[in-house]
Scaffold this motif. Structure first.
Motif, PDB file in Angstrom:
ATOM      1  N   CYS A  68      -5.357   4.530  41.463  1.00 26.69           N
ATOM      2  CA  CYS A  68      -4.897   3.517  40.515  1.00 26.69           C
ATOM      3  C   CYS A  68      -5.594   2.182  40.756  1.00 26.69           C
ATOM      4  CB  CYS A  68      -3.381   3.365  40.634  1.00 26.69           C
ATOM      5  SG  CYS A  68      -2.684   1.953  39.770  1.00 26.69           S
ATOM      6  N   LYS A  71      -9.174   2.474  39.572  1.00 30.10           N
ATOM      7  CA  LYS A  71      -9.250   2.414  38.102  1.00 30.10           C
ATOM      8  C   LYS A  71      -9.032   0.991  37.606  1.00 30.10           C
ATOM      9  CE  LYS A  71      -7.229   6.687  36.304  1.00 30.10           C
ATOM     10  NZ  LYS A  71      -5.990   7.191  35.812  1.00 30.10           N
ATOM     11  N   PHE A  72      -8.065   0.323  38.195  1.00 27.21           N
ATOM     12  CA  PHE A  72      -7.702  -1.031  37.770  1.00 27.21           C
ATOM     13  C   PHE A  72      -8.861  -1.999  37.977  1.00 27.21           C
ATOM     14  CE2 PHE A  72      -5.804  -5.210  38.063  1.00 27.21           C
ATOM     15  CZ  PHE A  72      -4.742  -5.184  37.173  1.00 27.21           C
ATOM     16  N   ALA A  78     -10.623  -6.295  34.152  1.00 33.41           N
ATOM     17  CA  ALA A  78      -9.833  -6.282  35.387  1.00 33.41           C
ATOM     18  C   ALA A  78      -9.329  -7.670  35.764  1.00 33.41           C
ATOM     19  CB  ALA A  78     -10.648  -5.686  36.524  1.00 33.41           C
ATOM     20  N   ASN A  81      -6.413  -8.539  33.560  1.00 33.15           N
ATOM     21  CA  ASN A  81      -5.259  -7.703  33.913  1.00 33.15           C
ATOM     22  C   ASN A  81      -4.636  -8.142  35.237  1.00 33.15           C
ATOM     23  OD1 ASN A  81      -5.302  -6.080  31.638  1.00 33.15           O
ATOM     24  ND2 ASN A  81      -6.721  -4.623  32.558  1.00 33.15           N
ATOM     25  N   ILE A  97       1.926  -1.507  35.526  1.00 31.87           N
ATOM     26  CA  ILE A  97       0.908  -0.546  35.970  1.00 31.87           C
ATOM     27  C   ILE A  97       1.061   0.776  35.219  1.00 31.87           C
ATOM     28  CG2 ILE A  97       0.136   0.845  37.942  1.00 31.87           C
ATOM     29  CD1 ILE A  97      -0.770  -2.079  38.067  1.00 31.87           C
ATOM     30  N   TRP A 102      -2.954   3.166  34.440  1.00 28.44           N
ATOM     31  CA  TRP A 102      -3.784   3.247  35.642  1.00 28.44           C
ATOM     32  C   TRP A 102      -3.255   4.270  36.643  1.00 28.44           C
ATOM     33  CZ3 TRP A 102      -2.507  -1.860  33.939  1.00 28.44           C
ATOM     34  CH2 TRP A 102      -3.550  -2.498  33.270  1.00 28.44           C
ATOM     35  N   CYS A 119       0.609   0.805  44.018  1.00 28.90           N
ATOM     36  CA  CYS A 119      -0.564   0.251  43.355  1.00 28.90           C
ATOM     37  C   CYS A 119      -0.342  -1.222  43.014  1.00 28.90           C
ATOM     38  CB  CYS A 119      -0.866   1.054  42.090  1.00 28.90           C
ATOM     39  SG  CYS A 119      -2.331   0.508  41.186  1.00 28.90           S
ATOM     40  N   LEU A 123      -2.441  -4.435  44.461  1.00 27.48           N
ATOM     41  CA  LEU A 123      -3.163  -5.319  43.557  1.00 27.48           C
ATOM     42  C   LEU A 123      -2.633  -6.750  43.614  1.00 27.48           C
ATOM     43  CD1 LEU A 123      -3.459  -2.906  40.523  1.00 27.48           C
ATOM     44  CD2 LEU A 123      -5.358  -3.764  41.915  1.00 27.48           C
TER      45      LEU A 123
END
Length: 141
Positions: A68, A71-72, A78, A81, A97, A102, A119, A123
């Motif tokens: 995840c 991908k993020f 990005a 996000n 998420i 993701w 995830c 992040l």
């Protein structure tokens, strides 16, 4: 029996009964089991099975959370996000998420339990998206 015998001599001559031997063995077995299960780390088959299931669930969530994050941070938007994620309250980040897709894996219908939380937590501690991770937009060439 002489009263001036040494302790060693008295011990050598002592003849315990079968009943005393039996109960001594029972006490030793019970004490060994108590020490083994409390301090020795022994587990029953049921407990070991539960521990294995829990470990498998956690490992799967860890794996999906790592995917995840990848991908993020490799998505073309990005940075935006990440800013949106940081603006989202901590208890709603897992929904952010999940809604973003993701945490979805190809071929799975449901999200892996706990993966979105992991995830989001990973992040949320990032200050910026690593520069070499962001996907390059090929339409500008």
């Amino acid at each position: 029996m002489e009263s001036n015998q040494t302790l060693s001599q008295r011990f050598d001559e002592y003849q315990p009964s079968k009943t005393l031997w039996f109960w001594s063995v029972v006490v030793a077995v019970v004490a060994t089991m108590i020490v083994g299960f409390t301090a020795g780390g022994w587990t029953t088959a049921g407990t070991a099975s539960e521990m294995a299931k829990t470990s498998a669930i956690k490992a799967r969530a860890e794996l999906v959370a790592n995917l995840c994050v990848e991908k993020f941070i490799t998505a073309s938007n990005a940075k935006e996000n990440l800013a949106k994620l940081k603006e989202t309250s901590s208890y709603q980040r897992d929904s952010f998420i999940s809604d973003g897709g993701w945490v979805k894996l190809a071929g799975t219908k449901k999200d892996v339990p706990g993966a979105a939380d992991l995830c989001a937590d990973r992040l949320a501690v990032m200050d910026t998206i690593p520069a070499n991770s962001v996907a390059q937009d090929d339409t500008k060439s």
